[in-house]
Scaffold this active site. Structure first.
Site, short mmCIF file in Angstrom:
data_model
loop_
_atom_site.label_atom_id
_atom_site.label_comp_id
_atom_site.label_asym_id
_atom_site.label_seq_id
_atom_site.Cartn_x
_atom_site.Cartn_y
_atom_site.Cartn_z
N LYS A 70 -20.60 -30.45 16.20
CA LYS A 70 -21.85 -30.50 15.40
C LYS A 70 -21.63 -30.32 14.10
CE LYS A 70 -26.80 -29.41 15.18
NZ LYS A 70 -27.71 -28.20 15.59
N HIS A 220 -24.72 -5.68 -4.93
CA HIS A 220 -24.51 -6.30 -3.67
C HIS A 220 -23.38 -7.09 -3.43
CE1 HIS A 220 -25.90 -7.31 0.41
NE2 HIS A 220 -26.97 -7.90 0.21
N MET A 255 -17.00 -0.83 -8.93
CA MET A 255 -17.57 -1.89 -8.18
C MET A 255 -16.52 -2.08 -6.85
SD MET A 255 -20.24 -2.30 -9.27
CE MET A 255 -21.30 -2.50 -10.84
N HIS A 259 -21.60 2.93 -0.43
CA HIS A 259 -22.30 2.32 0.41
C HIS A 259 -23.58 2.88 0.55
CE1 HIS A 259 -23.59 -0.15 3.72
NE2 HIS A 259 -22.94 -1.37 3.27
N ASP A 310 -16.15 -5.12 -0.08
CA ASP A 310 -15.94 -6.00 -1.39
C ASP A 310 -14.42 -5.93 -1.81
OD1 ASP A 310 -18.13 -7.63 -1.10
OD2 ASP A 310 -19.39 -6.25 -2.17
C1 LIG Z 1 -21.33 -6.08 0.75
C2 LIG Z 1 -22.08 -5.12 -0.01
O1 LIG Z 1 -23.12 -5.50 -0.55
S1 LIG Z 1 -21.37 -3.38 -0.25
C3 LIG Z 1 -21.92 -2.85 -1.85
C4 LIG Z 1 -21.25 -3.49 -2.76
N1 LIG Z 1 -21.72 -2.94 -4.13
C5 LIG Z 1 -20.88 -2.22 -4.81
O2 LIG Z 1 -19.80 -1.95 -4.66
C6 LIG Z 1 -21.28 -1.50 -6.15
C7 LIG Z 1 -20.87 -0.08 -6.32
N2 LIG Z 1 -21.51 0.76 -5.63
C8 LIG Z 1 -22.60 1.13 -5.59
O3 LIG Z 1 -23.31 0.95 -6.64
C9 LIG Z 1 -23.35 2.16 -4.80
O4 LIG Z 1 -22.36 2.84 -3.94
C10 LIG Z 1 -24.39 1.41 -3.60
C11 LIG Z 1 -25.50 0.25 -4.39
C12 LIG Z 1 -23.41 0.69 -2.75
C13 LIG Z 1 -25.29 2.39 -2.75
O5 LIG Z 1 -26.04 2.97 -3.65
P1 LIG Z 1 -26.73 4.25 -3.25
O6 LIG Z 1 -26.93 4.28 -1.86
O7 LIG Z 1 -27.70 4.50 -4.21
O8 LIG Z 1 -25.29 5.43 -3.45
P2 LIG Z 1 -25.30 6.82 -3.05
O9 LIG Z 1 -26.45 7.35 -2.68
O10 LIG Z 1 -24.40 6.96 -1.97
O11 LIG Z 1 -24.76 7.30 -4.30
C14 LIG Z 1 -24.52 8.87 -4.58
C15 LIG Z 1 -23.73 9.16 -5.86
O12 LIG Z 1 -22.52 8.33 -5.65
C16 LIG Z 1 -22.63 7.73 -7.04
N3 LIG Z 1 -21.70 6.36 -6.81
C17 LIG Z 1 -21.98 5.69 -5.71
N4 LIG Z 1 -21.23 4.70 -5.60
C18 LIG Z 1 -20.45 4.76 -6.65
C19 LIG Z 1 -19.47 3.90 -7.33
N5 LIG Z 1 -18.96 2.84 -6.94
N6 LIG Z 1 -18.96 4.42 -8.48
C20 LIG Z 1 -19.19 5.62 -9.24
N7 LIG Z 1 -20.43 6.35 -8.40
C21 LIG Z 1 -20.82 5.75 -7.43
C22 LIG Z 1 -23.96 7.21 -7.43
O13 LIG Z 1 -24.28 7.13 -8.63
C23 LIG Z 1 -24.60 8.72 -6.91
O14 LIG Z 1 -24.42 9.65 -7.92
P3 LIG Z 1 -25.41 10.61 -8.48
O15 LIG Z 1 -25.83 11.27 -7.16
O16 LIG Z 1 -25.01 11.26 -9.76
O17 LIG Z 1 -26.63 9.85 -9.00
O1 LIG Z 2 -25.52 -3.16 3.90
C1 LIG Z 2 -25.59 -3.33 2.69
O2 LIG Z 2 -26.54 -2.33 2.00
C2 LIG Z 2 -24.72 -3.81 1.87
C3 LIG Z 2 -23.54 -4.51 2.62
O3 LIG Z 2 -22.50 -3.94 2.96
C4 LIG Z 2 -23.73 -5.68 3.42
O4 LIG Z 2 -24.81 -6.47 3.01
O5 LIG Z 2 -22.76 -6.17 3.89
#
Ligand SMILES: CC(=O)SCCNC(=O)CCNC(=O)[C@H](O)C(C)(C)COP(=O)(O)OP(=O)(O)OC[C@H]1O[C@@H](n2cnc3c(N)ncnc32)[C@H](O)[C@@H]1OP(=O)(O)O
Ligand SMILES: O=C([O-])CC(=O)C(=O)O
Length: 373
Positions: A70, A220, A255, A259, A310
């Site tokens: 399909k 994300h 990046m 998480h 990622d």
């Molecule tokens: C498939 C996906 O979507 S997976 C996610 C993909 N995104 C990324 O890789 C982007 C980079 N990562 C981030 O921005 C974050 O880790 C997120 C958006 C994924 C999660 O955000 P949050 O839940 O707010 O993170 P969390 O509460 O664990 O952060 C704790 C501390 O670590 C820091 N931190 C978290 N991730 C990172 C990072 N990648 N680089 C540097 N510092 C970071 C935060 O700034 C925070 O610092 P603070 O307490 O001084 O403010």
């Molecule tokens: O769960 C999240 O916040 C981001 C993630 O890892 C995904 O969507 O795969």
């Protein structure tokens, strides 16, 4: 261990029920309808995972064959959609192309009734690789590709359209695993977008178009592209460490790390990391893999931050000759299954999603006349 509740970002708060997925239930794990992600990535194909998510159970051999047949029959694009894709410039962001492609298909093949949701989803699943590759090859190479191939699997089909030839067994396998890893992840930002849209009783294409917009951002899905931009110029492990230390000193986000839910590791990372290593061996140049490993160690030592799904996808996709800007659209081709399954679930037990807000604005006050402002 779950993450503590912190008001911002609705972190740690339940926003509804799902039977589709658990994320970090024991601090790290990931399951789709009760099956562990590592076992799924090892034993089944992406089409089986799609079937599991969308229809409730893994297919038997006959059901799988019928499903593949399909999906293969739905890979062609209507002329009106091709005409739209041909208008989009080469320097457009491919996620914008996906958003437009999905929306345009919604105009041409509108979901008239929710009873059509399964067929409309299958159509999108089959058509998404065609949409992105048709636009890419037309805008970059000036060719109008034929979007129907005989490849049994969506991952192989994508690589076939992109490169104009069937992929190797290894590349087809890695793409299949990648699509499995990205398929579903509970109430992540893009899925929640889809569910909010579904809760207004909107149509499937609107839910998916909105979800694509949420996935596009670098916090994300866009992180796989951002991770590639980070590692591509790293010459070796020492250089990688120096670059990251400088970025951390500048308080930059790295990046592909961290998480919202997982605390210690993302279970998808070990799987794609293993495949990235195999691809590096085959490619004959493991610089990107080695600098990625150096980044992983440094980030854990310095910040106790781990690679999410990622990070190693960047090197893996690069080794398969995929242009960086197409990384996040591949995520769309996969996550569509999770988004749609959540839309079905929301529709089956719906109440409009409408939270409240804590007001922080001025006290009630009279409206001043125009001349008095
Ligand atoms: C498939 C996906 O979507 S997976 C996610 C993909 N995104 C990324 O890789 C982007 C980079 N990562 C981030 O921005 C974050 O880790 C997120 C958006 C994924 C999660 O955000 P949050 O839940 O707010 O993170 P969390 O509460 O664990 O952060 C704790 C501390 O670590 C820091 N931190 C978290 N991730 C990172 C990072 N990648 N680089 C540097 N510092 C970071 C935060 O700034 C925070 O610092 P603070 O307490 O001084 O403010
Ligand atoms: O769960 C999240 O916040 C981001 C993630 O890892 C995904 O969507 O795969």
């Amino acid at each position: 261990m779950t993450k503590p509740i912190g008001g911002a970002g609705l972190r740690g708060q339940s926003a509804g029920e799902t039977a589709l997925c658990t994320v970090g239930k024991s601090g790290t794990g990931l399951t789709y309808r009760g099956y562990d992600i590592a076992e799924l990535a090892d034993k089944v194909s992406f089409e089986e995972v799609a079937y599991l998510l969308l229809k409730g159970e893994l297919p038997n051999a006959e059901q799988l064959q019928a499903y593949r047949t399909k999906l293969k029959s739905l890979r062609g694009l209507p002329q009106a959609l091709k005409t739209v894709l041909e208008q989009i410039p080469a320097d457009a962001h491919p996620m914008d192309v996906m958003r437009t492609g999905c929306s345009m298909l919604g105009n041409l093949e509108t979901e008239a009734d929710f009873s059509e949701q399964g067929d409309r989803t299958d159509r999108l699943l089959a058509a998404f690789p065609s949409i992105i590759c048709y636009w890419y090859r037309y805008s970059h190479d000036g060719v109008r590709i034929h979007t129907e191939t005989d490849d049994e699997q969506i991952g192989a089909h994508f690589l076939h359209l992109l490169h104009g030839k069937a992929p190797s067994e290894l590349h087809a396998k890695v793409m299949d695993v990648s699509l499995i890893l990205y398929a579903e992840h509970e109430f992540n930002a893009s899925t929640f977008t889809a569910r909010v849209c579904a809760s207004t009783l909107s149509d499937l294409h609107s839910c998916v178009t909105g979800a694509i917009g949420s996935l596009r951002g670098p916090l994300h899905g866009g992180a796989n592209e951002a991770a590639m931009e980070l590692i591509q110029d790293m010459k070796d492990e020492q250089h990688a460490v120096a670059v990251l230390k400088q970025k951390l000193a500048n308080k930059e986000k790295i990046m592909g790390f961290g998480h919202a839910i997982y605390r210690e590791s993302d279970p998808r990372n070990a799987i794609i990391k293993g495949w990235s290593q195999k691809l590096a061996e085959e490619f004959g140049d493991d610089r990107l893999y080695k600098v990625s490993v150096a980044c992983e160690s440094l980030m854990w030592e310095e910040k106790k931050l781990f690679c999410n799904a990622d990070f190693f996808h960047a090197s893996a996709y690069h080794y398969m000759g995929i242009p960086t800007k197409l990384f996040t659209p591949i995520f769309v081709c996969s996550r569509l299954t999770g988004w749609a399954a959540h839309v079905f679930e929301q529709r089956a037990n719906n109440r409009i999603i409408r939270p409240s807000a804590d007001y922080t604005g001025p006290e009630a006050r009279p409206v001043p006349a125009l001349g008095e402002r």
